[in-house]
Design a protein around this motif. Sequence first.
Motif, PDB file in Angstrom:
ATOM      1  N   LEU A  24       0.826  -1.215   0.000  1.00  0.00           N
ATOM      2  CA  LEU A  24       0.000   0.000   0.000  1.00  0.00           C
ATOM      3  C   LEU A  24       0.856   1.259   0.000  1.00  0.00           C
ATOM      4  O   LEU A  24       0.503   2.264  -0.630  1.00  0.00           O
ATOM      5  CB  LEU A  24      -0.946  -0.012   1.202  1.00  0.00           C
ATOM      6  N   GLU A  25       1.987   1.212   0.730  1.00  0.00           N
ATOM      7  CA  GLU A  25       2.904   2.359   0.723  1.00  0.00           C
ATOM      8  C   GLU A  25       3.455   2.592  -0.687  1.00  0.00           C
ATOM      9  O   GLU A  25       3.556   3.736  -1.146  1.00  0.00           O
ATOM     10  CB  GLU A  25       4.056   2.103   1.703  1.00  0.00           C
ATOM     11  N   ALA A  26       3.810   1.500  -1.378  1.00  0.00           N
ATOM     12  CA  ALA A  26       4.300   1.626  -2.759  1.00  0.00           C
ATOM     13  C   ALA A  26       3.216   2.186  -3.671  1.00  0.00           C
ATOM     14  O   ALA A  26       3.493   3.007  -4.562  1.00  0.00           O
ATOM     15  CB  ALA A  26       4.769   0.255  -3.264  1.00  0.00           C
ATOM     16  N   ALA A  27       1.973   1.757  -3.436  1.00  0.00           N
ATOM     17  CA  ALA A  27       0.861   2.271  -4.237  1.00  0.00           C
ATOM     18  C   ALA A  27       0.662   3.763  -4.014  1.00  0.00           C
ATOM     19  O   ALA A  27       0.377   4.519  -4.958  1.00  0.00           O
ATOM     20  CB  ALA A  27      -0.422   1.509  -3.907  1.00  0.00           C
ATOM     21  N   ILE A  28       0.828   4.202  -2.751  1.00  0.00           N
ATOM     22  CA  ILE A  28       0.669   5.641  -2.449  1.00  0.00           C
ATOM     23  C   ILE A  28       1.738   6.457  -3.179  1.00  0.00           C
ATOM     24  O   ILE A  28       1.458   7.547  -3.708  1.00  0.00           O
ATOM     25  CB  ILE A  28       0.731   5.867  -0.920  1.00  0.00           C
ATOM     26  N   GLU A  29       2.972   5.932  -3.232  1.00  0.00           N
ATOM     27  CA  GLU A  29       4.040   6.636  -3.958  1.00  0.00           C
ATOM     28  C   GLU A  29       3.706   6.744  -5.450  1.00  0.00           C
ATOM     29  O   GLU A  29       3.905   7.799  -6.074  1.00  0.00           O
ATOM     30  CB  GLU A  29       5.365   5.898  -3.771  1.00  0.00           C
ATOM     31  N   ASN A  30       3.204   5.659  -6.011  1.00  0.00           N
ATOM     32  CA  ASN A  30       2.817   5.688  -7.429  1.00  0.00           C
ATOM     33  C   ASN A  30       1.658   6.650  -7.676  1.00  0.00           C
ATOM     34  O   ASN A  30       1.598   7.316  -8.711  1.00  0.00           O
ATOM     35  CB  ASN A  30       2.438   4.288  -7.902  1.00  0.00           C
ATOM     36  N   LEU A  31       0.739   6.718  -6.715  1.00  0.00           N
ATOM     37  CA  LEU A  31      -0.380   7.656  -6.833  1.00  0.00           C
ATOM     38  C   LEU A  31       0.112   9.104  -6.791  1.00  0.00           C
ATOM     39  O   LEU A  31      -0.402   9.965  -7.517  1.00  0.00           O
ATOM     40  CB  LEU A  31      -1.397   7.411  -5.716  1.00  0.00           C
ATOM     41  N   SER A  32       1.103   9.364  -5.949  1.00  0.00           N
ATOM     42  CA  SER A  32       1.659  10.727  -5.877  1.00  0.00           C
ATOM     43  C   SER A  32       2.318  11.104  -7.205  1.00  0.00           C
ATOM     44  O   SER A  32       2.190  12.241  -7.683  1.00  0.00           O
ATOM     45  CB  SER A  32       2.677  10.820  -4.741  1.00  0.00           C
ATOM     46  N   GLU A  33       3.022  10.133  -7.819  1.00  0.00           N
ATOM     47  CA  GLU A  33       3.646  10.393  -9.119  1.00  0.00           C
ATOM     48  C   GLU A  33       2.582  10.627 -10.191  1.00  0.00           C
ATOM     49  O   GLU A  33       2.708  11.541 -11.020  1.00  0.00           O
ATOM     50  CB  GLU A  33       4.540   9.206  -9.508  1.00  0.00           C
ATOM     51  N   ALA A  34       1.515   9.798 -10.155  1.00  0.00           N
ATOM     52  CA  ALA A  34       0.419   9.987 -11.112  1.00  0.00           C
ATOM     53  C   ALA A  34      -0.226  11.347 -10.940  1.00  0.00           C
ATOM     54  O   ALA A  34      -0.556  12.036 -11.919  1.00  0.00           O
ATOM     55  CB  ALA A  34      -0.618   8.878 -10.936  1.00  0.00           C
ATOM     56  N   LYS A  35      -0.387  11.767  -9.692  1.00  0.00           N
ATOM     57  CA  LYS A  35      -1.005  13.069  -9.409  1.00  0.00           C
ATOM     58  C   LYS A  35      -0.161  14.208  -9.977  1.00  0.00           C
ATOM     59  O   LYS A  35      -0.699  15.187 -10.530  1.00  0.00           O
ATOM     60  CB  LYS A  35      -1.173  13.237  -7.896  1.00  0.00           C
ATOM     61  N   SER A  36       1.175  14.077  -9.868  1.00  0.00           N
ATOM     62  CA  SER A  36       2.050  15.130 -10.412  1.00  0.00           C
ATOM     63  C   SER A  36       1.913  15.219 -11.931  1.00  0.00           C
ATOM     64  O   SER A  36       1.927  16.312 -12.508  1.00  0.00           O
ATOM     65  CB  SER A  36       3.506  14.858 -10.029  1.00  0.00           C
ATOM     66  N   TYR A  37       1.755  14.057 -12.596  1.00  0.00           N
ATOM     67  CA  TYR A  37       1.560  14.067 -14.051  1.00  0.00           C
ATOM     68  C   TYR A  37       0.226  14.716 -14.416  1.00  0.00           C
ATOM     69  O   TYR A  37       0.151  15.538 -15.339  1.00  0.00           O
ATOM     70  CB  TYR A  37       1.598  12.641 -14.603  1.00  0.00           C
TER      71      TYR A  37
END
Length: 755
Positions: free
Chosen positions: A687-700
């Motif tokens: 879930l922590e890894a998913a949150i990091e990926n979500l933050s990257e997606a949000k920046s895009y």
Amino acid sequence: MASVHESLYFNPMMTNGVVHANVFGIKDWVTPYKIAVLVLLNEMGRTGEGAVSLMERRRLNQLLLPLLQGPDVTLSKLYKLIEESCPQLANSVQIRIKLMAEGELKDLEQFFDDLSDSFSGTEPEVHKTSVVGLFLRHMILAYRKLSFSQVFKLYTALQQYFQNGEKKTVQDAAMELTNREEGESKMEKEELDVSVREEEVSCSGPLSQKQAEVFLSQQASLLKNDETKALTPASLQKELNSLLKFNPDFAEAHYLSYLNNLRVQDVFSSTHSLLHYFDRLILTGAESKSNGEEGYGRSLRYAALNLAALHCRFGHYQQAELALQEAIRIAQEANDHVCLQHCLSWLYVLGQKRSDSYVLLEHSVKKAVHFGLPYLASLGIQSLVQQRAFAGKTANKLMDALKDSDLLHWKHSLSELIDISIAQKTAIWRLYGRSTMALQQAQMLLSMNSLESLNAGVQQNNTESFAVALCHLAELHAEQGCFAAASEVLKHLKERFPPNSQHAQLWMLCDQKIQFDRAMNDGKYHLAHSLVAGIAALSSTEGVYRKAVVLQAQNQMSQAHKLLQKLLAHCQKMKNTEMVIRVLLSVAELYWRSSSPTIALPVLLQALALSKEYRLQSLASETVLNLAFAQLILGIPEQALSLLHMAIEPILADGAVLDKGRAMFLVAKCQVASAASYDPPKKAEALEAAIENLSEAKSYFTKVDCKEQIRDVVYFQARLYHTLGRTQERNRCAMHFRQLHQELPSHGVPLINHL
């Protein structure tokens, strides 16, 4: 990709950059403006070398040729041009003209008598065979042929010319007193070139032969290379009508009228002018005198060929084919291989949708090489490359073929085709989804200088190739979220290619598409819907597709499905593979948004097969994303995640920012779905890894201002933070979600069901 055969037409006006217009009965005649130029030449001869500096004399010499060859200008304009080169001489010329105009008729007689003395003596001031000497002799001869009444009319015209110039000078002086600083800032160096401007063309009498030749040559060159510096269509047509009123059989004026009417897409007037050009060419015997009876037939076959090209340009393919058949028949009778090669090229253009058209094109290239026609051979190679690109051939083979055509270009200094080749490479790399390579090629073209020397300081930077490259550049910047840079490129395009220019439709469509994408990303579907009409006017296929996308976003699924099915059938018939794949992806999205992911799978597999077959990397990556999302909906997230790992590298390397965000968002969804069966420690780590990926997606998504996707991301983040017990982060994401949700209602579609 724009067709590379756009410039393939017979242009008789540009032989060595000179217009052949030997149709005037009188070579030259005396006008008040030419008397003023004669006064300038006389004063230059009388002024000693010490009185005028070397730089001033050099500027005067550079000014002379445009003054001798150009159209008549007003006296105030002439004073200004001389003053910029040599103020002292301008004052002497002004005094001399004033004395002559305010004096008597005998002063004019004496002036022309004194001009003859310029050729006398062992070391004459002017050589008889020089440019200035020929001009002086023509003027003296023309003046001596005038009757007394004609001389009196000329003197009266000189007085009127002087009075008008004085009035204009007084007005300019008054304006300069009020706006001195502003007036100084407006002085530009290019005025020294005396290029033909609207206020300069309007002269009292008809143009002489040389003036007409220079005017037509200059305007034809500007229309070809830098349309913005040419006269406006209305002004140019007015001058051409004036010229044709004086001499209706002036064939080249009819041809320039044809080119001018093409600028405004006037099919009737352009056809009328083209037919008149070839009629006058035959009637005046310009061709038959040099080529005998062969010249007559040559005019006829090239008339038919140009008529075919004209009809093809306006989409009248049946009429174009009839005209082309006529040109082929006459060329075969005359055994004219050059004309037949042009006909063969246009035959390919008319039949390029047929499956066997590549055979015709290969034959055309071989024949063009055999007959030593590098221009046609290169156009054929580039058309062949374009066709092979649409057929899905590998990029390395296409680039090797373009390298061979580039060798022809550099060998024969075909600068126009060098530009077309680089624009072609830009389009091919974009078609194959290699945005970095496309960007490099576009910038290479924009940084190139023209090899072709053009008149009046014109740079060959307003051609179709540059318009195509700039449009690609704008779209590439918009895809990466650099909307300010894209706007600057579009602003430059609008300045370089005004709305009435022939290549303006390229940037108009590009601008509309970028605005549409921004409106869709921002959730402003009403604004996107209003842009559909403008896109459809420029490209009917693109307009229908965009309309279906808007209807789908507004949950009008049945209407969107009908449009997409009609468009799919049309694109399959026209063999527009790129649009077929895009339509299939939209149909698949429509199915899963209607809770039918199983029906979407065969559609997606069909799209993937096509994109792999035709090597369309960006569309293949987008199809894989859709397949992975379909697998996620069907409850097999592990397979979806493994599929994503295969496709995510090209997306992150060359994909648009929106696609990068969608890919990272989907990875996070798959990670969360896969973690459902994990042990608590491993689940928390996932879930922590998913949150990091979500933050990257949000920046895009933030880069392209895609508020709907940002809303989905923060909703998902809030859920994950809640699961992990991180209350503060959850509340922050929940507040952000609430703000976006109030601004953008969900229209009843489940949030988690978006890709």
